[in-house]
Design an enzyme around this catalytic site. Sequence first.
Site, PDB file in Angstrom:
ATOM      1  N   ARG A 181       0.774  -1.233   0.057  1.00  0.00           N
ATOM      2  CA  ARG A 181       0.078   0.001  -0.033  1.00  0.00           C
ATOM      3  C   ARG A 181       0.796   1.125   0.032  1.00  0.00           C
ATOM      4  NH1 ARG A 181      -3.868  -0.821   5.030  1.00  0.00           N
ATOM      5  NH2 ARG A 181      -4.269   1.190   4.382  1.00  0.00           N
ATOM      6  N   CYS A 241      -0.583   6.167   9.125  1.00  0.00           N
ATOM      7  CA  CYS A 241      -1.405   5.007   8.507  1.00  0.00           C
ATOM      8  C   CYS A 241      -2.592   5.340   7.855  1.00  0.00           C
ATOM      9  CB  CYS A 241      -1.450   3.879   9.606  1.00  0.00           C
ATOM     10  SG  CYS A 241      -2.689   4.033  10.907  1.00  0.00           S
TER      11      CYS A 241
END
Length: 290
Positions: A181, A241
């Site tokens: 990611r 995050c």
Amino acid sequence: MARQALVTSQWLADALKAQRKMRILDTSWYLPKLRRSAKSEFMRRHIPGAAFFDIDECCDKTSPLDHMLPSEKSFADYVGSLGIDRDTHVVVYDASDFGAFSAPRVWWMFRVFGHGGVSLLNGGLRNWQQEERALSDQRVRPPATEFTASLNRSWIKTYEDIVDNLDTKKFQVVDTRPTGRFRGLDPEPRDNTESGHIPGSISMPFHSFLSQSSHFLPKEQLQALFARAGVDLSRPICVSCGSAVTACHVVLAAHECGHDGVAVYDGGWSEWYTRAVPENVISEGRGKHL
């Protein structure tokens, strides 16, 4: 009233027998696409005496972003309703397969609101169960009490802070999402959001802070992990995050290494991707297109 950041399952079992003044919180939370209901699982089994802490309830409900920090009053009211006051030792855990997923976020929430008397059960419910310790389906309803919250704003970064830092580089930015990611090669779990990363940020996937037994690594191994990633613990750090949940693994790990004051970008990648110009979405994949 500062407490050690990590406690063992044996310590917690002994504390339960001694009936110490503490409140155990199951802080489990899962990404919606996992289709797991943290609250339903809690109702079926939890550590005896635990209450459920819902990060989607104790949040800023006026924000379009997920579980942003609530106001001081909202946090104080929510925590007080769980029977927690300034003298209560809070012990948090979650039931994730990692051993720690959302619990570090709640550990940080208590600390950022001025409550140092909070610890995380190292290994989580996963190890508690593997050690065949007691579980319960009984709900505990402690009497509400008064909690006073005082937000440490220096431990929080905003979108504007991150944008300014692209030029000033006053602090290091660490991203704890999985590597795919971060690089922009694997999809994000949220709709309408492509993967990638903030310019200049450093990848340290949250699971790298945990051992195969789902415990946080010892201090020496954590220090080596930071060094290999090129993170200087003597300089300011901000963590990010997807939505500032697993980012808090870095806060706890740095704390264990003697480095307090790591800031959290509360909006995380969810906010950054939405608001950033395309050139500030670094990706080996699709990236951002207007």
